[in-house]
Enzyme design. Structure first.
Site, short mmCIF file in Angstrom:
data_model
loop_
_atom_site.label_atom_id
_atom_site.label_comp_id
_atom_site.label_asym_id
_atom_site.label_seq_id
_atom_site.Cartn_x
_atom_site.Cartn_y
_atom_site.Cartn_z
N HIS A 90 6.35 4.37 -6.28
CA HIS A 90 6.48 4.13 -4.84
C HIS A 90 6.08 5.39 -4.06
O HIS A 90 5.34 5.31 -3.08
CB HIS A 90 7.92 3.74 -4.52
CG HIS A 90 8.24 3.63 -3.07
ND1 HIS A 90 8.26 2.42 -2.40
CD2 HIS A 90 8.56 4.57 -2.14
CE1 HIS A 90 8.58 2.63 -1.13
NE2 HIS A 90 8.77 3.92 -0.95
N GLU A 91 6.56 6.54 -4.50
CA GLU A 91 6.26 7.79 -3.79
C GLU A 91 4.79 8.18 -3.95
O GLU A 91 4.16 8.66 -2.99
CB GLU A 91 7.17 8.91 -4.28
CG GLU A 91 8.66 8.65 -4.12
CD GLU A 91 9.05 8.29 -2.69
OE1 GLU A 91 8.33 8.68 -1.75
OE2 GLU A 91 10.08 7.61 -2.53
N HIS A 110 2.80 6.21 -1.55
CA HIS A 110 2.83 6.79 -0.21
C HIS A 110 1.70 7.81 -0.04
O HIS A 110 1.00 7.82 0.98
CB HIS A 110 4.17 7.49 0.03
CG HIS A 110 5.23 6.61 0.61
ND1 HIS A 110 5.02 5.79 1.69
CD2 HIS A 110 6.54 6.44 0.26
CE1 HIS A 110 6.16 5.15 1.99
NE2 HIS A 110 7.08 5.52 1.13
N GLU A 128 6.63 1.08 4.18
CA GLU A 128 7.49 0.94 3.00
C GLU A 128 7.12 -0.29 2.18
O GLU A 128 7.12 -0.25 0.95
CB GLU A 128 8.96 0.88 3.42
CG GLU A 128 9.50 2.19 3.94
CD GLU A 128 9.34 3.31 2.94
OE1 GLU A 128 9.66 3.12 1.75
OE2 GLU A 128 8.87 4.38 3.37
#
Length: 291
Positions: free
Chosen positions: A145-146, A149, A225
């Site tokens: 997930h990071e 980003h 997100e």
């Protein structure tokens, strides 16, 4: 609620303080000396709007290291777990086509974040609480997930959005302030510069419009997100690990992050208009609906 208020006030007060400083330096008197100079005002608004946002982006990585007291592990992992974290970040970074980020661990409840001004010079950090309360597959999903980003360019995107919104706040507050001041001083022979109506109006409007701008920025943050969750599913090749990680986070206390990195964390405030992250349930539902 405390995190929501602090997040909003930080953005609002930056614009308000810059506006007060500009007034003390005589910038407002120059802008209104011979009627409102819209061209000069737009240039002033752009500098005010983007200046602080860009500076914040450029110093985001050192600020994150300082505020979270990060233990950096990417150059010399001290344990098998640290080596696994670094290898996982490297695997996802290679798959996403970005440079290897710096990697760190910070003490705290379950959370993680990514930051940095450039895709190839970024930082990924996870908390000790995350490592202690999640399975390796779930931690891997959070790391994905990071990294998503970073690959999506979210840090730069949020900086540009914040800069644009700040520019509108500065520009509109001074246009409206000038109109209010002109109305209050109609018929007066003293037109040598901005009056008290202008100064009071711009300060109040910087705050009021700043809150409105924060709502828009928070909305973009929530959409980001969803994209990062989807990015984690793509990096892992399946969506279930990310769904499991979100479900577990929903049952764990969300770790507090410093304001400088909160918007890039895996969890966040759960308010409505000012929330930087969507509710966990909505994020899981969005993943479930993906093919």
């Amino acid at each position: 609620m405390k995190r929501i208020i602090l997040f909003v006030l930080t953005n609002v007060l930056v614009v308000a303080v810059l506006g007060i400083v500009a007034s003390l330096l005589g910038v407002n008197r120059y802008l209104t000396a011979n009627g409102l100079n819209l061209g000069a005002l737009l240039g002033f608004a752009l500098i005010m709007g983007f200046g602080g946002a860009i500076i914040s982006l450029l110093i985001s990585k050192p600020m994150a290291k300082w505020t979270t007291r990060l233990h950096m592990i990417h150059e010399n992992p001290q344990s098998a777990d640290e080596a696994w974290i670094v290898d996982t970040v490297r695997k996802f970074a290679d798959k996403a086509g970005i440079g290897m980020p710096e990697v760190g661990i910070f003490e705290g409840d379950p959370n993680a974040f990514a930051t940095g001004a450039f895709k190839n010079s970024s930082l990924v950090a996870v908390s000790t609480g995350l490592l202690q309360n999640m399975t390796r597959e779930e931690v891997e999903a959070v790391i994905g997930h990071e990294v998503a980003h970073i690959a999506n360019g979210d840090m730069v995107t949020m900086t540009l959005i914040q800069g644009v919104m700040n520019t509108f706040v500065v520009f509109l507050s001074r246009v409206i302030g000038y109109a209010v001041d002109s109305f209050l001083r109609r018929g007066s022979d003293n037109n040598s510069g901005p009056g008290i109506g202008y100064y009071v109006s711009t300060i109040v409007l910087d705050i009021v419009l700043g809150f409105a701008a924060a709502i828009v920025v928070a909305w973009f943050s929530r959409q980001r997100e969803f994209r990062a969750d989807a990015g984690a599913a793509e990096l892992m090749g399946r969506k279930q690990p990310m769904m499991n990680a979100l479900a577990r986070l929903g049952g764990l206390p969300a770790g507090e992050l410093p304001k400088a990195v909160e918007a890039m964390g895996i969890t966040g405030s759960i308010g409505k208009l000012f929330a930087t992250h969507p509710p966990i349930e909505e994020r899981i539902a969005a993943l479930q609906q993906r093919a």
